[in-house]
Design an enzyme around this catalytic site. Structure first.
Site, short mmCIF file in Angstrom:
data_model
loop_
_atom_site.label_atom_id
_atom_site.label_comp_id
_atom_site.label_asym_id
_atom_site.label_seq_id
_atom_site.Cartn_x
_atom_site.Cartn_y
_atom_site.Cartn_z
N ASP A 125 0.85 -1.20 0.00
CA ASP A 125 0.00 0.00 0.00
C ASP A 125 0.88 1.24 0.00
O ASP A 125 2.08 1.16 0.28
CB ASP A 125 -0.91 0.00 1.25
CG ASP A 125 -2.23 0.75 1.02
OD1 ASP A 125 -2.18 1.98 0.81
OD2 ASP A 125 -3.30 0.13 1.06
N TYR A 182 -15.25 6.29 -12.98
CA TYR A 182 -14.96 5.12 -12.13
C TYR A 182 -15.52 3.85 -12.78
O TYR A 182 -14.82 2.82 -12.87
CB TYR A 182 -15.59 5.34 -10.76
CG TYR A 182 -15.44 4.17 -9.80
CD1 TYR A 182 -14.22 3.90 -9.18
CD2 TYR A 182 -16.52 3.34 -9.51
CE1 TYR A 182 -14.09 2.84 -8.30
CE2 TYR A 182 -16.41 2.28 -8.63
CZ TYR A 182 -15.18 2.03 -8.03
OH TYR A 182 -15.06 0.97 -7.17
N VAL A 239 -19.92 -1.61 -0.38
CA VAL A 239 -19.48 -1.99 0.96
C VAL A 239 -19.20 -0.70 1.73
O VAL A 239 -18.64 0.25 1.17
CB VAL A 239 -18.17 -2.83 0.92
CG1 VAL A 239 -17.90 -3.46 2.28
CG2 VAL A 239 -18.21 -3.88 -0.17
P1 NAD Z 1 -10.57 2.12 0.37
O1 NAD Z 1 -10.47 3.51 -0.12
O2 NAD Z 1 -11.18 1.87 1.69
O3 NAD Z 1 -9.13 1.42 0.33
C1 NAD Z 1 -8.34 1.50 -0.83
C2 NAD Z 1 -6.90 1.17 -0.48
O4 NAD Z 1 -6.13 1.32 -1.69
C3 NAD Z 1 -6.30 2.15 0.55
O5 NAD Z 1 -5.57 1.41 1.52
C4 NAD Z 1 -5.40 3.03 -0.29
O6 NAD Z 1 -4.29 3.55 0.42
C5 NAD Z 1 -4.95 2.05 -1.38
N1 NAD Z 1 -4.43 2.74 -2.55
C6 NAD Z 1 -4.97 3.80 -3.20
N2 NAD Z 1 -4.16 4.21 -4.18
C7 NAD Z 1 -3.08 3.38 -4.16
C8 NAD Z 1 -1.90 3.28 -4.94
N3 NAD Z 1 -1.63 4.15 -5.94
N4 NAD Z 1 -1.02 2.29 -4.66
C9 NAD Z 1 -1.25 1.43 -3.64
N5 NAD Z 1 -2.35 1.48 -2.86
C10 NAD Z 1 -3.24 2.45 -3.12
O7 NAD Z 1 -11.36 1.32 -0.77
P2 NAD Z 1 -12.13 -0.09 -0.68
O8 NAD Z 1 -13.57 0.17 -0.52
O9 NAD Z 1 -11.43 -1.00 0.27
O10 NAD Z 1 -11.94 -0.60 -2.19
C11 NAD Z 1 -10.97 -1.56 -2.55
C12 NAD Z 1 -11.19 -1.97 -4.00
O11 NAD Z 1 -12.50 -2.49 -4.17
C13 NAD Z 1 -11.09 -0.78 -4.97
O12 NAD Z 1 -10.50 -1.21 -6.18
C14 NAD Z 1 -12.55 -0.42 -5.21
O13 NAD Z 1 -12.73 0.24 -6.43
C15 NAD Z 1 -13.20 -1.78 -5.18
N6 NAD Z 1 -14.63 -1.76 -4.83
C16 NAD Z 1 -15.07 -1.15 -3.69
C17 NAD Z 1 -16.42 -1.16 -3.40
C18 NAD Z 1 -16.99 -0.50 -2.17
O14 NAD Z 1 -18.21 -0.32 -2.10
N7 NAD Z 1 -16.20 -0.15 -1.17
C19 NAD Z 1 -17.32 -1.80 -4.26
C20 NAD Z 1 -16.84 -2.41 -5.41
C21 NAD Z 1 -15.47 -2.40 -5.68
#
Ligand code: NAD
Length: 263
Positions: free
Chosen positions: A39, A157, A192
């Protein structure tokens, strides 16, 4: 032995410091894998790794090709092998198309699309025959229900997540054609309540698309046959499935874990 047992396997999870990535890291470790949490958030990433048996942390910006090479080399060197790469790191920009800011979108395209491409690249190079790990493996990309439905204010997105879906299928085709022994699949999680998920509810309400964040969440739940938001563990269990031999003939596809919202 259970076919979801991952004892002896090594997994690298990007964006593993918090949210879905931390959940995936925890579930993979629970299934027996040793996990490299990767990360840009060093302190949070180190905290997550410290909670998990056999886990470690490496700083990685997924948009940086050289850092990818170093992170994968470090993983193979310190944990002995590499079997699973979870391209989970992602960012989300909530903007109407009429107000889209190029810089914010470029940054998102870089993390969500280029980051996933580079993660798949370095997974292939390490896992294919003759690579530093060389045992084949699996790549799991985090797409989103946003790739399967049309939700306002997330055009950019959603485009990145549709791109991740297509990239996944091409990657599986290349791996098969070239004998890499690496399966590549993606997940379409529903909403989520992570930092990202709640930001979306707040910001879409702020744009006047819903009366307030609770209304945004209620509308999503209303579109979901299972009648609730997704939980981190729902997605993490699907990651373990795709990482494990239980999914040994699942390749080049996307698994919806959205309670039916996208179907
Ligand atoms: P979040 O924002 O809570 O966590 C994202 C993590 O990615 C963070 O720890 C952040 O520091 C890290 N990150 C961001 N840019 C980065 C980079 N350049 N290099 C390395 N790490 C980096 O998001 P989340 O909800 O845990 O989402 C995780 C994944 O799931 C994402 O790809 C998101 O698009 C996908 N997703 C999320 C949801 C939702 O509802 N939360 C739904 C569908 C898909």
């Amino acid at each position: 032995m259970s076919t979801t047992d991952l004892t002896g396997r090594v997994a690298l999870v990007t964006g593993g410091a918090r949210g879905l990535g931390a959940g995936a890291a925890e579930a993979l470790a629970g299934a027996g894998a040793r996990v490299m949490v990767a990360d840009v958030l060093t302190e949070a990433g180190e905290r997550t790794a410290a909670r998990l048996e056999g886990a470690a942390f490496v700083e990685l910006d997924v948009t940086d090709d050289a850092r990818w090479a170093a992170a994968v080399a470090h993983t193979v060197q310190t944990l002995g092998r590499l079997d699973v790469v979870v391209n989970n790191a992602g960012i989300e920009v909530t903007q109407l198309i009429a107000d889209a800011e190029p810089d914010a979108h470029r940054a998102m395209f870089d993390v969500n699309l280029l980051g996933t491409l580079l993660g798949t690249k370095h997974a292939f190079r390490a896992m294919r025959p003759g690579g530093a790990a060389g045992n084949g493996g699996t790549v799991i990309n985090l797409a989103s229900v946003a790739a399967t439905i049309a939700f306002p204010a997330i055009a950019g997105y959603s485009a990145t997540k549709s791109g991740v879906d297509r990239l996944t299928r091409v990657a599986a085709a290349e791996s098969g054609k070239l004998g890499y022994g690496v399966r590549v699949n993606c997940l379409f999680p529903g909403l989520v309540a992570t930092d990202m998920g709640m930001k979306l509810a707040v910001e879409t309400a702020g744009l006047g698309l819903f009366t307030d964040p609770q209304d945004a969440v209620a509308q999503v739940v209303g579109l979901t046959p299972s009648g609730r938001l997704a939980e981190v563990s729902d997605i993490a269990d699907a990651v373990v499935f795709l990482a494990s031999d239980a999914s040994r003939f699942v390749n080049g596809t996307g698994l919806a874990v959205d309670g039916g919202m996208g179907s």
